[in-house]
Design a protein around this motif. Structure first.
Motif, PDB file in Angstrom:
ATOM      1  N   GLU A   1       0.865  -1.185   0.000  1.00 24.53           N
ATOM      2  CA  GLU A   1       0.000   0.000   0.000  1.00 24.53           C
ATOM      3  C   GLU A   1       0.894   1.224   0.000  1.00 24.53           C
ATOM      4  O   GLU A   1       1.857   1.301   0.781  1.00 24.53           O
ATOM      5  CB  GLU A   1      -0.897   0.003   1.235  1.00 24.53           C
ATOM      6  CG  GLU A   1      -1.838   1.174   1.284  1.00 24.53           C
ATOM      7  CD  GLU A   1      -2.718   1.164   2.525  1.00 24.53           C
ATOM      8  OE1 GLU A   1      -3.484   2.120   2.683  1.00 24.53           O
ATOM      9  OE2 GLU A   1      -2.622   0.221   3.338  1.00 24.53           O
ATOM     10  N   ILE A   2       0.591   2.184  -0.859  1.00 24.39           N
ATOM     11  CA  ILE A   2       1.372   3.411  -0.952  1.00 24.39           C
ATOM     12  C   ILE A   2       0.457   4.567  -0.592  1.00 24.39           C
ATOM     13  O   ILE A   2      -0.615   4.728  -1.168  1.00 24.39           O
ATOM     14  CB  ILE A   2       1.944   3.600  -2.372  1.00 24.39           C
ATOM     15  CG1 ILE A   2       2.828   2.402  -2.737  1.00 24.39           C
ATOM     16  CG2 ILE A   2       2.722   4.907  -2.466  1.00 24.39           C
ATOM     17  CD1 ILE A   2       3.244   2.361  -4.182  1.00 24.39           C
ATOM     18  N   LYS A   3       0.895   5.371   0.388  1.00 27.13           N
ATOM     19  CA  LYS A   3       0.114   6.515   0.847  1.00 27.13           C
ATOM     20  C   LYS A   3       0.944   7.778   0.650  1.00 27.13           C
ATOM     21  O   LYS A   3       2.138   7.784   0.933  1.00 27.13           O
ATOM     22  CB  LYS A   3      -0.219   6.381   2.336  1.00 27.13           C
ATOM     23  CG  LYS A   3      -0.965   5.132   2.718  1.00 27.13           C
ATOM     24  CD  LYS A   3      -1.103   5.079   4.242  1.00 27.13           C
ATOM     25  CE  LYS A   3      -1.611   3.740   4.703  1.00 27.13           C
ATOM     26  NZ  LYS A   3      -1.649   3.646   6.172  1.00 27.13           N
ATOM     27  N   ASP A   4       0.303   8.839   0.182  1.00 23.35           N
ATOM     28  CA  ASP A   4       0.941  10.147   0.071  1.00 23.35           C
ATOM     29  C   ASP A   4       0.141  11.137   0.902  1.00 23.35           C
ATOM     30  O   ASP A   4      -1.013  11.429   0.585  1.00 23.35           O
ATOM     31  CB  ASP A   4       0.974  10.620  -1.388  1.00 23.35           C
ATOM     32  CG  ASP A   4       2.054   9.941  -2.187  1.00 23.35           C
ATOM     33  OD1 ASP A   4       3.209   9.979  -1.745  1.00 23.35           O
ATOM     34  OD2 ASP A   4       1.743   9.377  -3.246  1.00 23.35           O
TER      35      ASP A   4
ATOM     36  N   ARG B   1       3.113  15.537   1.433  1.00 22.67           N
ATOM     37  CA  ARG B   1       4.413  15.388   0.779  1.00 22.67           C
ATOM     38  C   ARG B   1       5.282  14.316   1.404  1.00 22.67           C
ATOM     39  O   ARG B   1       6.494  14.301   1.222  1.00 22.67           O
ATOM     40  CB  ARG B   1       5.144  16.725   0.727  1.00 22.67           C
ATOM     41  CG  ARG B   1       4.413  17.757  -0.086  1.00 22.67           C
ATOM     42  CD  ARG B   1       5.042  19.098  -0.057  1.00 22.67           C
ATOM     43  NE  ARG B   1       6.475  19.037  -0.252  1.00 22.67           N
ATOM     44  CZ  ARG B   1       7.259  20.090  -0.253  1.00 22.67           C
ATOM     45  NH1 ARG B   1       6.763  21.275  -0.074  1.00 22.67           N
ATOM     46  NH2 ARG B   1       8.555  19.972  -0.420  1.00 22.67           N
ATOM     47  N   VAL B   2       4.673  13.405   2.154  1.00 20.68           N
ATOM     48  CA  VAL B   2       5.399  12.275   2.728  1.00 20.68           C
ATOM     49  C   VAL B   2       4.794  11.006   2.154  1.00 20.68           C
ATOM     50  O   VAL B   2       3.590  10.767   2.261  1.00 20.68           O
ATOM     51  CB  VAL B   2       5.300  12.256   4.273  1.00 20.68           C
ATOM     52  CG1 VAL B   2       5.988  11.027   4.830  1.00 20.68           C
ATOM     53  CG2 VAL B   2       5.911  13.527   4.849  1.00 20.68           C
ATOM     54  N   ARG B   3       5.612  10.201   1.523  1.00 21.07           N
ATOM     55  CA  ARG B   3       5.152   8.935   0.946  1.00 21.07           C
ATOM     56  C   ARG B   3       5.478   7.809   1.922  1.00 21.07           C
ATOM     57  O   ARG B   3       6.596   7.689   2.389  1.00 21.07           O
ATOM     58  CB  ARG B   3       5.823   8.679  -0.390  1.00 21.07           C
ATOM     59  CG  ARG B   3       5.448   7.330  -0.989  1.00 21.07           C
ATOM     60  CD  ARG B   3       5.821   7.238  -2.421  1.00 21.07           C
ATOM     61  NE  ARG B   3       4.926   8.126  -3.153  1.00 21.07           N
ATOM     62  CZ  ARG B   3       5.164   8.572  -4.386  1.00 21.07           C
ATOM     63  NH1 ARG B   3       6.247   8.217  -5.026  1.00 21.07           N
ATOM     64  NH2 ARG B   3       4.312   9.371  -4.978  1.00 21.07           N
ATOM     65  N   THR B   4       4.455   7.031   2.228  1.00 20.18           N
ATOM     66  CA  THR B   4       4.618   5.887   3.122  1.00 20.18           C
ATOM     67  C   THR B   4       4.272   4.628   2.346  1.00 20.18           C
ATOM     68  O   THR B   4       3.224   4.560   1.708  1.00 20.18           O
ATOM     69  CB  THR B   4       3.691   6.010   4.348  1.00 20.18           C
ATOM     70  OG1 THR B   4       3.946   7.256   4.998  1.00 20.18           O
ATOM     71  CG2 THR B   4       3.925   4.878   5.326  1.00 20.18           C
ATOM     72  N   ILE B   5       5.151   3.652   2.400  1.00 19.84           N
ATOM     73  CA  ILE B   5       4.915   2.370   1.744  1.00 19.84           C
ATOM     74  C   ILE B   5       4.772   1.324   2.841  1.00 19.84           C
ATOM     75  O   ILE B   5       5.671   1.129   3.644  1.00 19.84           O
ATOM     76  CB  ILE B   5       6.059   2.000   0.792  1.00 19.84           C
ATOM     77  CG1 ILE B   5       6.230   3.105  -0.271  1.00 19.84           C
ATOM     78  CG2 ILE B   5       5.815   0.642   0.150  1.00 19.84           C
ATOM     79  CD1 ILE B   5       7.456   2.977  -1.118  1.00 19.84           C
TER      80      ILE B   5
ATOM     81  N   GLU C   1       6.687  -0.790   7.408  1.00 18.18           N
ATOM     82  CA  GLU C   1       6.331   0.521   6.882  1.00 18.18           C
ATOM     83  C   GLU C   1       7.612   1.285   6.604  1.00 18.18           C
ATOM     84  O   GLU C   1       8.506   1.336   7.451  1.00 18.18           O
ATOM     85  CB  GLU C   1       5.485   1.267   7.922  1.00 18.18           C
ATOM     86  CG  GLU C   1       5.040   2.626   7.478  1.00 18.18           C
ATOM     87  CD  GLU C   1       4.154   3.272   8.533  1.00 18.18           C
ATOM     88  OE1 GLU C   1       4.650   4.176   9.218  1.00 18.18           O
ATOM     89  OE2 GLU C   1       2.980   2.875   8.651  1.00 18.18           O
TER      90      GLU C   1
ATOM     91  N   VAL D   1       8.991   5.064   5.338  1.00 19.29           N
ATOM     92  CA  VAL D   1       8.603   6.452   5.117  1.00 19.29           C
ATOM     93  C   VAL D   1       9.671   7.125   4.259  1.00 19.29           C
ATOM     94  O   VAL D   1      10.866   7.062   4.579  1.00 19.29           O
ATOM     95  CB  VAL D   1       8.445   7.209   6.458  1.00 19.29           C
ATOM     96  CG1 VAL D   1       8.095   8.664   6.209  1.00 19.29           C
ATOM     97  CG2 VAL D   1       7.382   6.525   7.318  1.00 19.29           C
TER      98      VAL D   1
ATOM     99  N   ARG E   1       9.641  12.113  10.257  1.00 19.23           N
ATOM    100  CA  ARG E   1       8.783  11.107  10.880  1.00 19.23           C
ATOM    101  C   ARG E   1       8.795  11.284  12.384  1.00 19.23           C
ATOM    102  O   ARG E   1       9.720  11.536  13.023  1.00 19.23           O
ATOM    103  CB  ARG E   1       9.246   9.710  10.529  1.00 19.23           C
ATOM    104  CG  ARG E   1       8.319   8.689  11.102  1.00 19.23           C
ATOM    105  CD  ARG E   1       8.534   7.390  10.437  1.00 19.23           C
ATOM    106  NE  ARG E   1       7.450   6.552  10.925  1.00 19.23           N
ATOM    107  CZ  ARG E   1       7.472   5.255  10.978  1.00 19.23           C
ATOM    108  NH1 ARG E   1       8.495   4.620  10.529  1.00 19.23           N
ATOM    109  NH2 ARG E   1       6.475   4.572  11.435  1.00 19.23           N
TER     110      ARG E   1
END
Length: 87
Positions: free
Chosen positions: A55-58, A61-65, A80, A82, A87
């Protein structure tokens, strides 16, 4: 934007010339190439038996995988990563 059309990594021809993609097809192709290149790292790690989820979240301006994998010994890792920001 326009880009050369690809099918399974091969250039496509139309009427004796390179076929071009634009619009949604061009965007989808760019995303597909980027994902294939970057996520391939998971499939190249010999200790991973199965990729369960990604799952990729933006946000701001911070992308979390967030990913879940099953290792060859049966252990399930839920991690996870970042990228960018604080963070």
């Amino acid at each position: 934007m326009k880009t050369l059309a690809l099918s399974k990594g091969d250039l496509l021809f139309e009427n004796g010339d390179f076929k071009l993609d634009e619009g949604e097809k061009e965007v989808a192709q760019c995303i597909g190439i980027s994902l294939g290149t970057n996520l391939r790292v998971l499939s190249q790690e010999e200790r991973i038996r199965e990729i369960n989820s990604i799952e990729i979240k933006d946000v701001n301006r911070v992308r979390t995988i967030v990913f879940s994998v099953t290792l060859t010994d049966g252990t399930v890792l839920n991690e996870e990563v970042v990228l960018g920001g604080v963070r």
